[in-house]
Design a protein around this motif. Sequence first.
Motif, PDB file in Angstrom:
ATOM      1  N   GLN A 148      45.339  31.868  33.785  1.00  0.00           N
ATOM      2  CA  GLN A 148      46.085  30.751  34.377  1.00  0.00           C
ATOM      3  C   GLN A 148      46.723  31.169  35.699  1.00  0.00           C
ATOM      4  O   GLN A 148      46.647  30.441  36.696  1.00  0.00           O
ATOM      5  N   LEU A 149      47.359  32.334  35.720  1.00  0.00           N
ATOM      6  CA  LEU A 149      48.009  32.800  36.940  1.00  0.00           C
ATOM      7  C   LEU A 149      46.985  33.015  38.051  1.00  0.00           C
ATOM      8  O   LEU A 149      47.229  32.657  39.210  1.00  0.00           O
ATOM      9  N   LEU A 150      45.829  33.579  37.720  1.00  0.00           N
ATOM     10  CA  LEU A 150      44.794  33.803  38.734  1.00  0.00           C
ATOM     11  C   LEU A 150      44.286  32.482  39.302  1.00  0.00           C
ATOM     12  O   LEU A 150      44.169  32.329  40.524  1.00  0.00           O
ATOM     13  N   VAL A 151      44.003  31.521  38.425  1.00  0.00           N
ATOM     14  CA  VAL A 151      43.492  30.229  38.884  1.00  0.00           C
ATOM     15  C   VAL A 151      44.517  29.516  39.757  1.00  0.00           C
ATOM     16  O   VAL A 151      44.196  29.015  40.845  1.00  0.00           O
ATOM     17  N   PHE A 152      45.768  29.463  39.307  1.00  0.00           N
ATOM     18  CA  PHE A 152      46.810  28.796  40.092  1.00  0.00           C
ATOM     19  C   PHE A 152      47.033  29.497  41.429  1.00  0.00           C
ATOM     20  O   PHE A 152      47.246  28.845  42.456  1.00  0.00           O
ATOM     21  N   THR A 153      47.012  30.825  41.425  1.00  0.00           N
ATOM     22  CA  THR A 153      47.194  31.571  42.668  1.00  0.00           C
ATOM     23  C   THR A 153      46.088  31.247  43.661  1.00  0.00           C
ATOM     24  O   THR A 153      46.348  30.994  44.847  1.00  0.00           O
ATOM     25  N   LEU A 154      44.847  31.247  43.199  1.00  0.00           N
ATOM     26  CA  LEU A 154      43.723  30.948  44.085  1.00  0.00           C
ATOM     27  C   LEU A 154      43.799  29.522  44.626  1.00  0.00           C
ATOM     28  O   LEU A 154      43.549  29.283  45.816  1.00  0.00           O
ATOM     29  N   LEU A 155      44.149  28.572  43.756  1.00  0.00           N
ATOM     30  CA  LEU A 155      44.233  27.177  44.186  1.00  0.00           C
ATOM     31  C   LEU A 155      45.315  26.985  45.252  1.00  0.00           C
ATOM     32  O   LEU A 155      45.085  26.338  46.281  1.00  0.00           O
ATOM     33  N   SER A 207      54.845  22.831  49.689  1.00  0.00           N
ATOM     34  CA  SER A 207      55.588  21.856  48.893  1.00  0.00           C
ATOM     35  C   SER A 207      56.316  22.507  47.723  1.00  0.00           C
ATOM     36  O   SER A 207      55.895  23.555  47.213  1.00  0.00           O
ATOM     37  N   VAL A 208      57.390  21.874  47.321  1.00  0.00           N
ATOM     38  CA  VAL A 208      58.182  22.368  46.190  1.00  0.00           C
ATOM     39  C   VAL A 208      57.338  22.414  44.918  1.00  0.00           C
ATOM     40  O   VAL A 208      57.458  23.343  44.109  1.00  0.00           O
ATOM     41  N   SER A 209      56.442  21.445  44.760  1.00  0.00           N
ATOM     42  CA  SER A 209      55.612  21.404  43.549  1.00  0.00           C
ATOM     43  C   SER A 209      54.679  22.597  43.470  1.00  0.00           C
ATOM     44  O   SER A 209      54.454  23.155  42.387  1.00  0.00           O
ATOM     45  N   LEU A 210      54.125  23.023  44.611  1.00  0.00           N
ATOM     46  CA  LEU A 210      53.237  24.186  44.613  1.00  0.00           C
ATOM     47  C   LEU A 210      54.010  25.465  44.302  1.00  0.00           C
ATOM     48  O   LEU A 210      53.538  26.319  43.550  1.00  0.00           O
ATOM     49  N   VAL A 211      55.197  25.601  44.899  1.00  0.00           N
ATOM     50  CA  VAL A 211      56.031  26.769  44.622  1.00  0.00           C
ATOM     51  C   VAL A 211      56.413  26.804  43.141  1.00  0.00           C
ATOM     52  O   VAL A 211      56.365  27.851  42.492  1.00  0.00           O
ATOM     53  N   ALA A 212      56.772  25.640  42.595  1.00  0.00           N
ATOM     54  CA  ALA A 212      57.140  25.559  41.185  1.00  0.00           C
ATOM     55  C   ALA A 212      55.955  25.916  40.292  1.00  0.00           C
ATOM     56  O   ALA A 212      56.111  26.584  39.262  1.00  0.00           O
ATOM     57  N   ALA A 267      44.775  26.142  49.156  1.00  0.00           N
ATOM     58  CA  ALA A 267      45.394  24.913  49.656  1.00  0.00           C
ATOM     59  C   ALA A 267      46.282  25.202  50.862  1.00  0.00           C
ATOM     60  O   ALA A 267      46.283  24.447  51.848  1.00  0.00           O
ATOM     61  N   TYR A 268      47.028  26.308  50.795  1.00  0.00           N
ATOM     62  CA  TYR A 268      47.911  26.636  51.916  1.00  0.00           C
ATOM     63  C   TYR A 268      47.111  27.144  53.107  1.00  0.00           C
ATOM     64  O   TYR A 268      47.438  26.833  54.261  1.00  0.00           O
ATOM     65  N   ALA A 269      46.052  27.916  52.845  1.00  0.00           N
ATOM     66  CA  ALA A 269      45.202  28.393  53.944  1.00  0.00           C
ATOM     67  C   ALA A 269      44.578  27.212  54.679  1.00  0.00           C
ATOM     68  O   ALA A 269      44.414  27.247  55.907  1.00  0.00           O
ATOM     69  N   ALA A 270      44.239  26.154  53.931  1.00  0.00           N
ATOM     70  CA  ALA A 270      43.654  24.961  54.554  1.00  0.00           C
ATOM     71  C   ALA A 270      44.638  24.291  55.503  1.00  0.00           C
ATOM     72  O   ALA A 270      44.222  23.630  56.474  1.00  0.00           O
ATOM     73  N   GLU A 271      45.942  24.452  55.254  1.00  0.00           N
ATOM     74  CA  GLU A 271      46.951  23.869  56.133  1.00  0.00           C
ATOM     75  C   GLU A 271      46.909  24.509  57.522  1.00  0.00           C
ATOM     76  O   GLU A 271      47.334  23.903  58.511  1.00  0.00           O
ATOM     77  N   PHE A 272      46.417  25.738  57.600  1.00  0.00           N
ATOM     78  CA  PHE A 272      46.378  26.431  58.889  1.00  0.00           C
ATOM     79  C   PHE A 272      45.177  26.018  59.736  1.00  0.00           C
ATOM     80  O   PHE A 272      45.128  26.350  60.924  1.00  0.00           O
ATOM     81  N   ILE A 273      44.199  25.330  59.129  1.00  0.00           N
ATOM     82  CA  ILE A 273      43.011  24.941  59.894  1.00  0.00           C
ATOM     83  C   ILE A 273      43.379  24.008  61.049  1.00  0.00           C
ATOM     84  O   ILE A 273      43.042  24.297  62.209  1.00  0.00           O
ATOM     85  N   PRO A 274      44.079  22.890  60.801  1.00  0.00           N
ATOM     86  CA  PRO A 274      44.495  22.080  61.961  1.00  0.00           C
ATOM     87  C   PRO A 274      45.531  22.781  62.833  1.00  0.00           C
ATOM     88  O   PRO A 274      45.580  22.570  64.046  1.00  0.00           O
ATOM     89  N   PHE A 275      46.358  23.631  62.195  1.00  0.00           N
ATOM     90  CA  PHE A 275      47.412  24.338  62.931  1.00  0.00           C
ATOM     91  C   PHE A 275      46.803  25.232  64.011  1.00  0.00           C
ATOM     92  O   PHE A 275      47.282  25.281  65.150  1.00  0.00           O
TER      93      PHE A 275
END
Length: 232
Positions: free
Chosen positions: A175-182, A211-216, A186-194
């Motif tokens: 679970q931790l591995l899957v969530f970490t990768l996701l 987002s707070v939800s991702l950190v949580a 997702a965050y790496a994708a935020e840097f594409i337009p950046f």
Amino acid sequence: MSLLALKGSPALVWIAALAGMVLCLAAAGQSVTGRWMGVLIDERNVMSLSRFQLLAWMALVLSSLLAVAWVRLFAGLPDALAIDVDFGLWVLLGVSTLSLVGSGALLKARAGAPADTARLEPPQQLLALQGTPVDEVSHLGSLYANRTAAAATWSDLITGEQVVNAAHVDVARLQLLVFTLLVLLAYAAEFIPFFFSTPAHQLGTKFPGLSVSLVALIAISHAGYLAAKVSR
């Protein structure tokens, strides 16, 4: 292409910085363990999930910081190094670091516990069927270990850490591995337009938000991961 030639292309600078970070980590692992992924191998000669997730975030964040600083410096922008990193990202890195430290402390306690040698044979037989040579299998207390770093595999990231469950998938670790990768992707994708859609002279200092939800999500996964270690 020289680094000076990259100064006007934020995307290329970011890619170069990320590649350089990965190569540095690979070179460190090769020099110490003789394997390119050696930085992920712990003292038990197995791949460490805690190391993987912390180093993955470190590579992404540091390469992004270097890229922003490099581009803004050569673009002559004011306060080029005054980079505003999202607070949620600092929280995530803190959680990852605490998880690594806590995991190490719990494993150290397990390593000092006496092993039930009568329970070693069945897991060894199952590991042998999965392709792990029996003569490579060892243990530190009740923890599974390999005799050499050469026996470490990627499957170590999702299998149990104790001898009795080393041949089975550990759901908390998976679970931790899957969530970490996701979350990482997702965050790496935020840097594409950046980096890809912004000219060098307009590149800002504020990192994409997390987002707070991702950190949580990551925090809860780490909590479950450590709780599973304590309960076993």
